[in-house]
Every structure is written in structure tokens, then in C-alpha cells.
Design a protein around this motif. Sequence first.
Motif, PDB file in Angstrom:
ATOM      1  N   PHE A  17       0.492  -2.629  11.944  1.00  0.00           N
ATOM      2  CA  PHE A  17       1.939  -2.705  12.029  1.00  0.00           C
ATOM      3  C   PHE A  17       2.447  -1.490  12.761  1.00  0.00           C
ATOM      4  O   PHE A  17       1.788  -0.461  12.810  1.00  0.00           O
ATOM      5  CB  PHE A  17       2.554  -2.729  10.629  1.00  0.00           C
ATOM      6  N   GLN A  18       3.627  -1.605  13.262  1.00  0.00           N
ATOM      7  CA  GLN A  18       4.334  -0.419  13.697  1.00  0.00           C
ATOM      8  C   GLN A  18       4.716   0.304  12.406  1.00  0.00           C
ATOM      9  O   GLN A  18       5.484  -0.225  11.612  1.00  0.00           O
ATOM     10  CB  GLN A  18       5.580  -0.859  14.482  1.00  0.00           C
ATOM     11  N   GLN A  73       5.883   5.988   6.551  1.00  0.00           N
ATOM     12  CA  GLN A  73       4.448   5.826   6.816  1.00  0.00           C
ATOM     13  C   GLN A  73       4.016   6.770   7.939  1.00  0.00           C
ATOM     14  O   GLN A  73       2.958   7.399   7.869  1.00  0.00           O
ATOM     15  CB  GLN A  73       4.132   4.380   7.216  1.00  0.00           C
ATOM     16  N   GLY A 115       3.503  -2.140  -2.612  1.00  0.00           N
ATOM     17  CA  GLY A 115       3.938  -2.873  -1.430  1.00  0.00           C
ATOM     18  C   GLY A 115       4.594  -1.996  -0.378  1.00  0.00           C
ATOM     19  O   GLY A 115       5.160  -2.490   0.593  1.00  0.00           O
ATOM     20  N   GLY A 136       3.076  -0.062   1.643  1.00  0.00           N
ATOM     21  CA  GLY A 136       2.236   0.108   2.821  1.00  0.00           C
ATOM     22  C   GLY A 136       1.289   1.294   2.736  1.00  0.00           C
ATOM     23  O   GLY A 136       0.926   1.883   3.749  1.00  0.00           O
ATOM     24  N   LYS A 137       0.848   1.640   1.524  1.00  0.00           N
ATOM     25  CA  LYS A 137      -0.133   2.718   1.374  1.00  0.00           C
ATOM     26  C   LYS A 137      -1.432   2.348   2.073  1.00  0.00           C
ATOM     27  O   LYS A 137      -2.053   3.171   2.735  1.00  0.00           O
ATOM     28  CB  LYS A 137      -0.401   2.992  -0.113  1.00  0.00           C
ATOM     29  N   THR A 138      -1.856   1.089   1.891  1.00  0.00           N
ATOM     30  CA  THR A 138      -3.117   0.673   2.495  1.00  0.00           C
ATOM     31  C   THR A 138      -3.054   0.804   4.019  1.00  0.00           C
ATOM     32  O   THR A 138      -4.036   1.175   4.654  1.00  0.00           O
ATOM     33  CB  THR A 138      -3.445  -0.773   2.082  1.00  0.00           C
ATOM     34  N   ARG A 179      -9.717  -7.221   4.593  1.00  0.00           N
ATOM     35  CA  ARG A 179      -8.644  -6.525   5.304  1.00  0.00           C
ATOM     36  C   ARG A 179      -9.178  -5.264   5.985  1.00  0.00           C
ATOM     37  O   ARG A 179      -8.867  -4.985   7.138  1.00  0.00           O
ATOM     38  CB  ARG A 179      -7.558  -6.156   4.297  1.00  0.00           C
TER      39      ARG A 179
HETATM   40  P1  ADP Z   1       0.465  -0.981  -0.866  1.00  0.00           P
HETATM   41  O1  ADP Z   1      -0.968  -0.651  -0.585  1.00  0.00           O
HETATM   42  O2  ADP Z   1       1.358   0.234  -0.877  1.00  0.00           O
HETATM   43  O3  ADP Z   1       0.705  -1.843  -2.059  1.00  0.00           O
HETATM   44  P2  ADP Z   1       0.189  -2.587   1.508  1.00  0.00           P
HETATM   45  O4  ADP Z   1      -0.395  -1.634   2.468  1.00  0.00           O
HETATM   46  O5  ADP Z   1      -0.698  -3.599   0.897  1.00  0.00           O
HETATM   47  O6  ADP Z   1       0.992  -1.822   0.376  1.00  0.00           O
HETATM   48  O7  ADP Z   1       1.410  -3.286   2.244  1.00  0.00           O
HETATM   49  C1  ADP Z   1       2.203  -4.263   1.601  1.00  0.00           C
HETATM   50  C2  ADP Z   1       2.517  -5.362   2.576  1.00  0.00           C
HETATM   51  O8  ADP Z   1       3.354  -4.891   3.623  1.00  0.00           O
HETATM   52  C3  ADP Z   1       1.277  -5.900   3.246  1.00  0.00           C
HETATM   53  O9  ADP Z   1       1.410  -7.287   3.365  1.00  0.00           O
HETATM   54  C4  ADP Z   1       1.282  -5.220   4.582  1.00  0.00           C
HETATM   55  O10 ADP Z   1       0.590  -5.999   5.517  1.00  0.00           O
HETATM   56  C5  ADP Z   1       2.756  -5.071   4.877  1.00  0.00           C
HETATM   57  N1  ADP Z   1       3.090  -3.888   5.698  1.00  0.00           N
HETATM   58  C6  ADP Z   1       2.578  -2.654   5.552  1.00  0.00           C
HETATM   59  N2  ADP Z   1       3.115  -1.780   6.442  1.00  0.00           N
HETATM   60  C7  ADP Z   1       3.997  -2.497   7.170  1.00  0.00           C
HETATM   61  C8  ADP Z   1       4.894  -2.174   8.259  1.00  0.00           C
HETATM   62  N3  ADP Z   1       4.977  -0.937   8.763  1.00  0.00           N
HETATM   63  N4  ADP Z   1       5.649  -3.180   8.746  1.00  0.00           N
HETATM   64  C9  ADP Z   1       5.578  -4.418   8.237  1.00  0.00           C
HETATM   65  N5  ADP Z   1       4.775  -4.786   7.221  1.00  0.00           N
HETATM   66  C10 ADP Z   1       3.983  -3.840   6.688  1.00  0.00           C
END
Ligand code: ADP
Length: 729
Positions: free
Chosen positions: A195-196, A201, A224, A226-228, A261
Motif C-alpha cells: 500500500f501507499q 505508517q 487494523g 497496518g502494523k503488519t 501474506r
Molecule cells: P494490523 O497488523 O495493525 O492489525 P494490518 O497490517 O493487518 O493491520 O492492516 C489492516 C488492513 O489494512 C489490512 O487489510 C491491510 O491490507 C490494510 N492496510 C494496511 N495499510 C494500508 C494502507 N496504507 N492503505 C490501505 N490499506 C492498508
Amino acid sequence: MAASPSVLRVALPVPLPRLFDYLPPLGMAAEAVAVGQRVRVPFGPREACGLVVAHGLAEPGVELRAALAALDDGPVLQGELLASLRWLAGYLHAPLGEVLATGLPASLRRGEPLPDIARRGWVLNEAGRTALPAMRAGKPKALAALLAEARDEDALDAAHPGWRAPLRALRERGLVDGVVLDAVVAMAAPAAGAFQPNAEQQIAIDAIRAADGFAPFLLDGVTGSGKTEVYLQAIADCLARGRQALVLVPEIGLTPQALARFRARLGVPVHALHSGLNDNERAATWWAAATGKARVIVGTRSAVFVPLPEAGLIVVDEEHDGSYKQFDGIRYHARDFAVVRARALGVPAVLGSATPALETLHNAQAGRYAHLRLRQRAGAARPPQVRVLDVRKRPLQAGLSDEALAAVRAAVDAGGQVLVFRNRRGYAPVLLCHDCGWSAHCPRCSTEDRPTPMTVHAHGKRLQCHHCGHRKPSPPACPDCASLALQPQGNGTERIEAELQARFSEVPVLRIDRGSTGHRDALQKHFDDLGTRRGILIGTQMLAKGHDLPNLTLVVVVGIDEGLFSADFRSGEKLAQLLVQVAGRAGRAERAGTVLLQTHHPDHPLLQTLVAGGYHAFVDGELALREAAGFPPFAHLALLRAEARHAEPPMQFLQAAKATLDAFAVEASGPLLAPMPRRAGYVRAQLVVSAPDRRALHAALDAVVPALHAAPEARRVRWSLDVDPVDLY
Ligand code: ADP
Ligand code: ZN
Ligand code: ZN
């Protein structure tokens, strides 16, 4: 002239705080066996496998036995990992031999040979190169073109899914040869899907990228947020610099979905390490890391012991998770040891969580960890609406109020998925005689004044103790009064499942707990079966994390009241984390989510604070309480446990320990019977040792633990020391 060393100092996996001296194997010089190398030695009447940890000089007049053989061509443990394990043994006050053995995969610990990890692949041979231009277009030709350069399974999986059938065709025609690949072959470019990054982030990614050497980070981001994604970018950077990355995940978090993933995004093989693998597979991954062949290792607790000769980054996901602490044997904490290793390796450590442990937040507040925050959900997802449902005086069906059931009905009718969370498996927690008050207790875990109820399973047919595993059929009648009025009291996941199946027969109702879903493949299968169809999931904390459920619109949490009043000083923290994590499962995609917390204590400060201010508001209050009470993270604890068939030996042992601790600047409280005073037939007692200063605690333990091993009282008990205990029972 100084004598050259002639003795091997060997660490053996035995519970004794000492090393054992051996002469080198017949015909070998001591120096020919390296530090960190495995040796097979005679030990009493049997043989054992140990590790050489030093060379020494023979003492005159001491007869030594000779080692039987040196295994492997060189050390299996060396460099940073060997040094860090030595440090760990000191920190846990545990025998070095046992700690080193814990650091090795089981098969290597037992003395089995190093795994063969040669990567096998295929390459077009002479005949193939000649035939290629004239081949008909199709899958075999496409694969043949790819195999102009040797490629292994991982590379083919990435570049040419479904490669096995065409490969067979090429082999039958004699056009390709099998080869052994040594060097790491670069794989296809990482698949798209990045993602951008949003602004927060980006700040996190930049901070990790800018780290030079050891740098601990707390990545504190709501579920949710976007930590991953941040981990993935940091790992990609690490790989681009030619370094290895280690990612620790909680026991339940390592789903095939999560691995897929990682694999899809990084473009290199991702090596998984978890309890679902057999010993050979675990050893192969461990050794692949040791030899630098594995570049990304994703694993659960014990993956913290993989060698990382070219380390670049360590990530600990859901760093607050209880599964990082080993509860028996060598009681290490994988998150804490990961930070120790990152320091020794000189690499960044990223600890991520939506509900960081109080210890970790305290480190961040004290400036020891850089605090990176992600306050918003990424993409389109919105935070869920959380409501406290007051169920006092309301009728309940299998523990569910009418309002909760109506909400489930509405969510299902709208085509959504519902999660009903109850952290108690089985049918009912207690079996009670309605006529005389008798209830079923575990004979192995109960004392006169502290009975431990057995959980009712299989719709009332079976009783099981969740502490020692003892099982028996339910009695047909009350053993005390012969009445037939035996009634299961309270509700476990099985009973809730039965109730919901009866009410919602038109949709799938799936129960997910340790009883129904033994391992992670079964868990995945449940999720795959459900897909995005409407339906109801009922589960324990197995459901609090892991799998992404984009269609989940309602979470109902029941039966949390007992957790609100537990005596354990960590119970508030654990409950708050659990509630926030479960709530975070709702509304992860476009559909808004609702969370209902059903309780008889709607005014309880923990619930009020969480709902009004979120996890961080709870933490601020809780840290103040811990500081006032002198609990961790403001004090450092060690728990000395002892157990025996009768109460006296443990008490005497702990009393003796307390007497020796008196000379030090620590506080020893007890000995007392443990909060669970009897388990599996053993009476359990404990002594809590605490000090405001970590060094003071360790100075005392350094002096006292060797004496404990030698104490006459120790021979009559099973005892253990738990440094930084998580549970005090
Ligand atoms: P966490 O690990 O914090 O719970 P994830 O990394 O799984 O969060 O991200 C949650 C959702 O948001 C996922 O479906 C991911 O693909 C999406 N996502 C993460 N970063 C972005 C971003 N910069 N823009 C759009 N979607 C994103
Ligand atoms: Zn009775
Ligand atoms: Zn029991």
C-alpha cells in the motif's frame, strides 16, 4: 611452558548447576573439538549428548572419562547465540546445560545428525536446450524456458504456480536434470500488494529504516492500523541490505493466511517455525537459518532461538501475548530474549501490539524504547462501536441476554458474521446436585477448604479437570444423596453453541476452542468452510486474534465478570487486552462493527475506562496503581515454587530459602500455599522474591540459587525458580 588444555568442559542437559569434564575422544586433541560443538559422552550408566563450552586443564589426581565422539565437523552453537544463551542461563539462574539444550531443536539436542538442507532444484540439460526452440507453446515450454537457469521449489512456486505437472513431462522426456543448489537464488520480484503507507505508517517505517545498530521500537497501533504493513516494509528493507529477519508471532497468530501474506509480499522463501512441524522440519529450518540459507524466519516462541549470523531485524508481533512466556522447564520470555538478542546483534527490534504490555509501555514512557503510534485504522475500516450491556435481573439463555440474541439475529439477517466470545470451554463450569448441594470436584486438584470444580463436557456426559486433565464420566446420580437432580451450572462454549444452533438453525454455527479445534490447520479449515457467508462463531481466546474476518459485524462478549474481580495483579491488564483484542476483530473491512460487552457490573471502573478512554486510558490508571503497590514494572519479581505430595516439604524448603535470602536487599514474602494449592496430587507452595532494583534481585539469586541446589530440603520437593513470572499461581 604452559600446558595446553587437555580437558573438555561439557554442558549436559541435566538439572545441575555445573559443567562436566571429559577427556577428548580417543585419538583427538582437546583443541580439535570446538566450543559449541556437540559431543557424545558417557554419563553414569548411560550416554548423553552435550555441548563443549570451554577447554580446561586436567587437575592432577582426578580420573576423567573420555568423550565417546565429537559430532559434526564444528560448532552448532556459536557467536552471538551461544553468548546470548549463556547470558540467559545467568539471568534465569538456570543450569547452562539445560538452557543450551532448550536453544537447540529437539533432534539436535538428542544427538541426531544435522539435517540435510541442500536445496534441490532443476535445470534444463543439453537435450533440453536443443529441444526448447522447437517445442510447442504451452506450459512445458514456458517452464523449460524458466529452467534455462537452475531453480528450486520455492522459486518455482513463486514464478510458475502449478509447475509440478509440466516438470514431470519435461523429466519424462529427459530434458531437465535435478541439481543441488548452494547459493541462495534470487527470486522473482516481490509481488505487488504494497500500500501507499499513510502518514503514521511512513513515520514508523522511516524511523526503523534510520536505525543504526540496536534500536528498540514499540509499534503501538490499534487493530487494523497496518502494523503488519510496517513490518513487511521493514523486512523488505532488511532483505535489500542482504540481512536476515526474524519475526515472532503468538502461538495462535501463525495462520496459513498470515504466512501467505508474508510469502506473497517479500518475494523470498519464508521459513515457518511452529509447534505443528515435526522435529526434522524444525531442525531443518533452524539449520537453514544457521547457515544463512533462510532469510526470513516467522515462528512462535521457540523461534527466538534460531541462529542469525546475518541478522538485520527482529520483529515481535502482538508482543503482549501470553504465549511468549514458557511456563515450565526453562522459563524464558521470548519477547524479552528477542530484545536481548537484538542488542547483542546490533539490530533494531520492533515490538508491535494494539495492547502493549505494561512493561513495554513503561519502557517506552521511560524513553528506553522509541514509541511509534498508529492511531487510526488503515484503509476504509472504521473503529467498532462498543456498548456495555447491563444484564442484571435480565433473563439469560445459555448466558445470553434477549438483547444480545436480538443483535445476533439482526446481524445474521443483514448477511453478516457474528462472533460470540466466552473464555471458558466445555459445556458448563460446574456440575451441581440441586437437592443436596454436592458438586463435582477434581480428586487430584482439590483440598479440604479449596475444592476445584470439574468442567462438564459432552452435554453433561463427561467431567474434565482443566488444570490436570483428569477425566471421568458424569455420575448417573448424586454420590452423596442419590438424587437424579444433577444440573450443569453456568455456560461454556459448548452450551452456547447448542443454544445458538437451536435458535439459528439456518446458518452455520461453529465452535472454535481447544476442544473442537486442536491445531491450526483445523482452525483454518473452519474459516475456509465459513468463508464470507453469514454465520456465527463461538469461541475462546483462540478467536481473539489471528485470522482476518472481513465480514464480521458483531462481537458479543459474555462471562467476563469473574475476570473483573481476580486477585492476580495482572488480571486487569489481561482482561483489558483480551477485550480490546476481541473487539478489534469487528468491522475490519468496509462494514461497520459493533461490540456488546455483557456484564453484571456495568459500572466497574475497568469497563468504564476502556469504553470511554480506550486501552491507553486504562494503562495510565493501572500503571499508577502498580507503582503505588510496588508491583512490576516498578519492581522485579522472582517466584520460587515447590511442590510435593504433602505440604511440609515444600514449606520447609521455602522457609530455608527465605532464611538465606534475608541477608540481601530483597523482600521475600511467604512461603504460602499457591493460589491453586493442589494440582495433580501435588501440594504447591511459593515464595515471592521482589526488589525495586533488578540488580539487587539478581545479586541475591546469584548467591542463593546454588545453595538451593545443595540444600537437604531440596531433595524432598520438586522446585523451580521463575524470574519475571507472569502468573503467580
Ligand atoms: P494490523 O497488523 O495493525 O492489525 P494490518 O497490517 O493487518 O493491520 O492492516 C489492516 C488492513 O489494512 C489490512 O487489510 C491491510 O491490507 C490494510 N492496510 C494496511 N495499510 C494500508 C494502507 N496504507 N492503505 C490501505 N490499506 C492498508
Ligand atoms: Zn445430592
Ligand atoms: Zn485436576
